[in-house]
Motif scaffolding. Structure first.
Motif, mmCIF file in Angstrom:
data_model
loop_
_atom_site.group_PDB
_atom_site.id
_atom_site.type_symbol
_atom_site.label_atom_id
_atom_site.label_comp_id
_atom_site.label_asym_id
_atom_site.label_seq_id
_atom_site.Cartn_x
_atom_site.Cartn_y
_atom_site.Cartn_z
ATOM 1 N N UNK A 372 0.826 -1.202 0.000
ATOM 2 C CA UNK A 372 0.000 0.000 0.000
ATOM 3 C C UNK A 372 0.865 1.259 0.000
ATOM 4 N N UNK A 373 1.957 1.236 0.742
ATOM 5 C CA UNK A 373 2.857 2.388 0.766
ATOM 6 C C UNK A 373 3.476 2.617 -0.620
ATOM 7 N N UNK A 374 3.749 1.525 -1.329
ATOM 8 C CA UNK A 374 4.300 1.660 -2.672
ATOM 9 C C UNK A 374 3.279 2.265 -3.626
ATOM 10 N N UNK A 375 2.039 1.812 -3.533
ATOM 11 C CA UNK A 375 0.981 2.357 -4.388
ATOM 12 C C UNK A 375 0.806 3.846 -4.122
ATOM 13 N N UNK A 376 0.752 4.205 -2.851
ATOM 14 C CA UNK A 376 0.569 5.611 -2.489
ATOM 15 C C UNK A 376 1.794 6.446 -2.865
ATOM 16 N N UNK A 377 2.968 5.864 -2.753
ATOM 17 C CA UNK A 377 4.212 6.547 -3.166
ATOM 18 C C UNK A 377 4.125 6.971 -4.630
ATOM 19 N N UNK A 378 3.489 6.143 -5.447
ATOM 20 C CA UNK A 378 3.394 6.439 -6.874
ATOM 21 C C UNK A 378 2.081 7.130 -7.244
ATOM 22 N N UNK A 379 1.425 7.700 -6.245
ATOM 23 C CA UNK A 379 0.307 8.606 -6.497
ATOM 24 C C UNK A 379 -1.033 7.956 -6.769
ATOM 25 N N UNK A 380 -1.204 6.703 -6.367
ATOM 26 C CA UNK A 380 -2.464 6.005 -6.626
ATOM 27 C C UNK A 380 -3.138 5.549 -5.334
#
Length: 548
Positions: A372-380
């Motif tokens: 989830x942190x990776x998804x949010x890191x990339x703006x999604x």
């Protein structure tokens, strides 16, 4: 009261229009979903009744005795300075030019202008302010679609499309008239999320086939295409930093058949094609299981450093779980999610999570916290299957597909602000057979079915999980898994007409839900699907008309 005739009216000196001044008859779609009404044009030069639309509009008012005829010197007008209105006008004009043979130029609409022809008006005097809603007005002189957002204009276009003669779906010039019944439709969706999931992981579908599927779902106001890009049997998207994913992981499919992958340019084209029709693509990258195709592509992703052989089995791979203690796993996911996020303008990335029964809750929580942190890191924003509920951030979207699994955590997540998309397998999984009668319907599976057309319609999203707040339901989705699907013709035959049931549930007011009034509106779509070369199933449950 019987309408009286008025003197013939002409539009800019051209041939007569239908201009019998009539009575306005209000028909509220939430009452019964009736398909006929007093003053409807059943005998009036063949115009399609406004009440034949699917999904059913919120409110319809028919102006008896009035119709609009599209003529060769008409234009499509778009609100000046609005790129969204221009895009909608261009799309509509493109739909109409082939069958009518008319030039239909797209012109900018000046403030305060009320031209003859077709108008795409963004903002202004619109009575429907709900997101994706629209107002459609048909007079003898013009057809006007008004909306407050781009999506509303496209939804209005799809309604207008159904009000034109069936021949509008032809890809060749056809004779007129091109007549539309007079009146007003005011409309908005019940749910903001109305999805169709297409599995290209088990068996690959070429870009042109995916685009054909998009064409059909868009006309029924499905606004999300959930694209299942990764599974044990196949990896279907090019990743520049990890090229073997496509080369090895994309080389095969279930049963060793129908391998393939999308280049990044292919994927961009699919996303743009969908967006141009009012559909947003949601890419899914599975995990922590269903990842055999990745583990066969790179030895460094496995726990023992040895690449797996490609998997071609029909079910889930027993060896397809990611190695959660391997730091390379998260470097890999970071780069994969980053590349896909850069290609995807839509708000969501789906991160999977289903059928991870061998994982402990601690493993699931730890994995999805990192992803989830990776998804949010990339703006999604994060989207996952119901098994991921509670492991994802509080306001994530999760997708319900099977009763009795993780429901307490789904409810807790919903109460904390999360949303749920309803896709109960026994009603919405389009890969299930329509009937177990053989050989009438040999295509598909039966583990959650068979699922008749009526069964795909007769269910309520708010009744699927006891204790789930109805306000937490984001919408509905119809998944199509492809283990037993070999090509777009088979995919269409399983999807249609049942996907239209899901479209109706997602759009129409709950109070209008009635199988007996839905059936004739569904039946009216048969000739339109046929003209569009959609290989739908002629279910004996539906009273299809001649030409279906």
């Amino acid at each position: 009261m019987k309408a009286s005739a008025s003197p013939p009216e002409r539009r800019r000196g051209r041939r007569m229009k239908v201009t019998i001044v009539g009575v306005v008859v209000a028909i509220t779609a939430t009452l019964s979903g009736a398909t006929t009404s007093v003053g409807s044009p059943s005998g009036e030069a063949g115009a399609v009744p406004l009440t034949k639309v699917l999904p059913q509009p919120a409110e319809v008012r028919t102006t008896a005795g009035v119709a609009f005829d599209l003529e060769s010197d008409d234009a499509v007008h778009a609100t000046g300075g609005s790129g969204d209105a221009k895009a909608a006008a261009d799309f509509l004009a493109g739909l109409l030019r082939k069958p009518t043979g008319y030039a239909l130029p797209v012109r900018s609409l000046a403030a305060g202008a009320e031209p003859d022809g077709i108008v795409m008006a963004l903002g202004g005097n619109n009575s429907v302010t709900q997101a994706e809603g629209y107002q459609l007005d048909v007079t003898s002189r013009s057809v006007t679609v008004r909306a407050d957002d781009r999506a509303g204009l496209f939804n209005g276009i799809e309604t207008l499309r159904q009000l034109l003669p069936v021949k509008v779906e032809r890809q060749q010039r056809m004779p007129g008239p091109w007549r539309i019944q007079g009146g007003r439709i005011t409309d908005a969706p019940r749910y903001g999320y109305r999805g169709a999931m297409l599995d290209v992981g088990r068996h690959f579908l070429p870009k042109t086939d995916v685009e054909k599927y998009i064409d059909t779902i868009a006309r029924y106001k499905i606004n999300y295409l959930h694209l299942h890009l990764v599974d044990d049997q196949g990896w279907r998207i090019e990743i520049k930093e990890w090229p073997e994913l496509a080369k090895i992981g994309g080389s095969t499919g279930t049963g060793g058949l129908l391998g393939g992958f999308y280049t990044q340019e292919d994927y961009r084209n699919i996303v743009q094609y969908a967006w141009a029709r009012g559909v947003t693509v949601i890419p899914e990258i599975e995990g922590p299981d269903h990842m055999h195709s990745a583990l066969a592509s790179y030895a460094k992703l496995t726990c023992d450093g040895k690449a797996l052989e490609p998997y071609t089995g029909w079910g889930k791979s027993p060896d397809g779980g990611l190695c959660l203690d391997n730091p390379t796993t998260y470097e890999f996911l970071d780069e994969v999610i980053g590349e896909i996020a850069a290609l995807t303008p839509g708000p969501y990335i789906h991160v999977g999570g289903d059928e991870a029964a061998g994982r402990s809750q601690a493993e699931m929580d730890g994995y999805f916290e990192k992803v989830a942190k990776l998804v949010e890191k990339h703006g999604k924003k994060v989207f996952g299957w119901q098994e991921a509920a509670g492991s994802l951030p509080a306001k994530s979207v999760t997708e319900f597909w099977v009763p009795g699994n993780n429901e307490d955590r789904i409810i807790a997540s919903a109460k904390a602000g999360g949303k749920v998309v309803m896709a109960p397998a026994m009603h919405t999984y389009l890969d299930q057979k329509y009937t177990d009668s053989y050989p009438e319907y040999p295509l598909g599976q039966t583990w959650a079915g068979p699922t008749s057309v009526q069964s795909s319609y007769d269910w309520k999203p708010e009744e699927q999980i006891a204790g789930l707040p109805a306000t937490s339901i984001a919408g509905v989705e119809a998944p199509l898994w492809t283990e037993t699907v070999f090509g777009i013709n088979q995919a269409e035959n399983l999807a249609f007409p049942r996907l239209l049931s899901i479209a109706e549930i997602g759009w129409a007011k709950a109070s209008s839900h009635d199988w007996n009034t839905f059936k004739p509106r569904l039946a009216a779509q048969g000739p339109r699907l046929r003209e569009s070369r959609v290989n739908y199933y002629l279910s004996p449950e539906v009273p299809w008309p001649l030409g279906s």
